[in-house]
Write a protein that holds these residues in place. Structure first.
Motif, PDB file in Angstrom:
ATOM      1  N   ASP A  73      15.636 -30.946 -39.943  1.00 24.40           N
ATOM      2  CA  ASP A  73      16.101 -32.323 -40.093  1.00 24.40           C
ATOM      3  C   ASP A  73      14.992 -33.090 -40.808  1.00 24.40           C
ATOM      4  N   LEU A  74      15.176 -33.271 -42.108  1.00 21.83           N
ATOM      5  CA  LEU A  74      14.136 -33.935 -42.903  1.00 21.83           C
ATOM      6  C   LEU A  74      13.978 -35.413 -42.551  1.00 21.83           C
ATOM      7  N   ASP A  75      14.956 -35.970 -41.855  1.00 21.84           N
ATOM      8  CA  ASP A  75      14.857 -37.371 -41.446  1.00 21.84           C
ATOM      9  C   ASP A  75      14.120 -37.548 -40.121  1.00 21.84           C
ATOM     10  N   GLU A  76      13.840 -36.440 -39.443  1.00 24.16           N
ATOM     11  CA  GLU A  76      13.107 -36.522 -38.184  1.00 24.16           C
ATOM     12  C   GLU A  76      11.672 -36.972 -38.478  1.00 24.16           C
ATOM     13  N   PRO A  77      11.180 -37.962 -37.746  1.00 24.39           N
ATOM     14  CA  PRO A  77       9.810 -38.423 -38.003  1.00 24.39           C
ATOM     15  C   PRO A  77       8.778 -37.335 -37.679  1.00 24.39           C
ATOM     16  N   LYS A  78       7.721 -37.337 -38.461  1.00 26.83           N
ATOM     17  CA  LYS A  78       6.612 -36.411 -38.228  1.00 26.83           C
ATOM     18  C   LYS A  78       5.965 -36.771 -36.896  1.00 26.83           C
ATOM     19  N   ARG A  79       5.713 -35.750 -36.087  1.00 22.56           N
ATOM     20  CA  ARG A  79       5.090 -35.958 -34.785  1.00 22.56           C
ATOM     21  C   ARG A  79       3.596 -35.665 -34.872  1.00 22.56           C
ATOM     22  N   PRO A  80       2.822 -36.266 -34.000  1.00 24.37           N
ATOM     23  CA  PRO A  80       1.388 -35.949 -33.975  1.00 24.37           C
ATOM     24  C   PRO A  80       1.148 -34.638 -33.221  1.00 24.37           C
ATOM     25  N   PHE A  81       0.052 -33.980 -33.550  1.00 27.75           N
ATOM     26  CA  PHE A  81      -0.381 -32.850 -32.736  1.00 27.75           C
ATOM     27  C   PHE A  81      -0.822 -33.436 -31.402  1.00 27.75           C
ATOM     28  N   GLU A  82      -0.415 -32.772 -30.340  1.00 24.81           N
ATOM     29  CA  GLU A  82      -0.696 -33.273 -29.004  1.00 24.81           C
ATOM     30  C   GLU A  82      -1.368 -32.184 -28.187  1.00 24.81           C
ATOM     31  N   ASP A  83      -1.560 -32.485 -26.927  1.00 30.46           N
ATOM     32  CA  ASP A  83      -2.087 -31.522 -25.981  1.00 30.46           C
ATOM     33  C   ASP A  83      -1.208 -30.268 -26.000  1.00 30.46           C
ATOM     34  N   ARG A  84      -1.806 -29.096 -25.855  1.00 29.03           N
ATOM     35  CA  ARG A  84      -1.078 -27.822 -25.888  1.00 29.03           C
ATOM     36  C   ARG A  84       0.034 -27.776 -24.846  1.00 29.03           C
ATOM     37  N   VAL A  85      -0.195 -28.364 -23.687  1.00 29.74           N
ATOM     38  CA  VAL A  85       0.829 -28.368 -22.631  1.00 29.74           C
ATOM     39  C   VAL A  85       2.065 -29.139 -23.095  1.00 29.74           C
ATOM     40  N   ILE A  86       1.861 -30.274 -23.711  1.00 30.95           N
ATOM     41  CA  ILE A  86       2.985 -31.086 -24.197  1.00 30.95           C
ATOM     42  C   ILE A  86       3.754 -30.326 -25.279  1.00 30.95           C
ATOM     43  N   MET A  87       3.042 -29.696 -26.204  1.00 31.11           N
ATOM     44  CA  MET A  87       3.723 -28.957 -27.265  1.00 31.11           C
ATOM     45  C   MET A  87       4.424 -27.720 -26.712  1.00 31.11           C
ATOM     46  N   THR A  88       3.856 -27.106 -25.687  1.00 32.68           N
ATOM     47  CA  THR A  88       4.516 -25.961 -25.054  1.00 32.68           C
ATOM     48  C   THR A  88       5.819 -26.392 -24.395  1.00 32.68           C
ATOM     49  N   ARG A  89       5.842 -27.551 -23.775  1.00 28.64           N
ATOM     50  CA  ARG A  89       7.089 -28.052 -23.175  1.00 28.64           C
ATOM     51  C   ARG A  89       8.143 -28.277 -24.262  1.00 28.64           C
ATOM     52  N   GLU A  90       7.702 -28.686 -25.434  1.00 27.44           N
ATOM     53  CA  GLU A  90       8.622 -28.848 -26.566  1.00 27.44           C
ATOM     54  C   GLU A  90       9.199 -27.492 -26.978  1.00 27.44           C
ATOM     55  N   VAL A  91       8.357 -26.472 -27.022  1.00 22.92           N
ATOM     56  CA  VAL A  91       8.827 -25.113 -27.316  1.00 22.92           C
ATOM     57  C   VAL A  91       9.877 -24.710 -26.290  1.00 22.92           C
ATOM     58  N   GLN A  92       9.598 -24.953 -25.040  1.00 21.09           N
ATOM     59  CA  GLN A  92      10.473 -24.538 -23.953  1.00 21.09           C
ATOM     60  C   GLN A  92      11.766 -25.353 -23.875  1.00 21.09           C
ATOM     61  N   ALA A  93      11.824 -26.469 -24.587  1.00 24.01           N
ATOM     62  CA  ALA A  93      13.018 -27.314 -24.576  1.00 24.01           C
ATOM     63  C   ALA A  93      14.117 -26.790 -25.512  1.00 24.01           C
ATOM     64  N   LEU A  94      13.777 -25.919 -26.438  1.00 27.75           N
ATOM     65  CA  LEU A  94      14.781 -25.356 -27.343  1.00 27.75           C
ATOM     66  C   LEU A  94      15.725 -24.467 -26.538  1.00 27.75           C
ATOM     67  N   ARG A  95      17.017 -24.755 -26.602  1.00 28.40           N
ATOM     68  CA  ARG A  95      18.017 -23.994 -25.837  1.00 28.40           C
ATOM     69  C   ARG A  95      17.542 -23.815 -24.386  1.00 28.40           C
ATOM     70  N   ARG A  96      17.224 -24.911 -23.766  1.00 24.73           N
ATOM     71  CA  ARG A  96      16.578 -24.946 -22.446  1.00 24.73           C
ATOM     72  C   ARG A  96      17.185 -23.972 -21.435  1.00 24.73           C
TER      73      ARG A  96
END
Length: 139
Positions: A73-96
């Protein structure tokens, strides 16, 4: 011109990558590994602009490159790099409901990816990205 070797052997290379990621993560199935990999790649991609992401994609093997850019989705805003735990939760949110990615998912994919890419080209690509990009793929 002949078909490039990386394209001729794309399926075999992808299967080898999946085996490495499965072994590293301890997941039970290829489907579980695929979801983890897709989640990690999408999480990373969300933190790059289009030019950065395409430059990074150029050093990925063909099937991983396709996964990296698919459903973008090219319209999705760019996100900042965050704490590894926060980004891991994002990974785990795909097809939860079907996602079994461990808390080590980003590292697990990084280990498998580094085994299956041209190391110097990968490092050059990361060096051209924000510092946090190298930290994301740090093992």
């Amino acid at each position: 011109m002949t078909i490039p070797m990386e394209l001729q052997h794309a399926s075999e290379d992808f299967e080898r990558f999946l085996r490495d990621a499965k072994e590293q993560s301890g997941l039970a199935t290829r489907n579980q590994v695929f979801t983890m990999v897709q989640g990690v790649l999408q999480t990373f991609r969300r933190r790059l602009d289009v030019r950065e992401a395409l430059a990074f994609a150029d050093v990925l093997p063909p099937i991983l490159r396709a996964i990296f850019v698919s459903d973008w989705d090219l319209d999705e805003p760019k996100r900042p790099f965050e704490d590894r735990v926060i980004m891991t939760r994002e990974v785990q949110a795909l097809r939860r409901d079907h996602n079994f990615s461990p808390d080590t998912a980003i590292r697990d994919v990084a280990v498998a990816l580094r085994k299956n890419v041209d190391g110097p080209a990968f490092e050059r690509a990361l060096a051209a990205l924000p510092t946090e990009a190298s930290e994301f793929w740090c093992v």
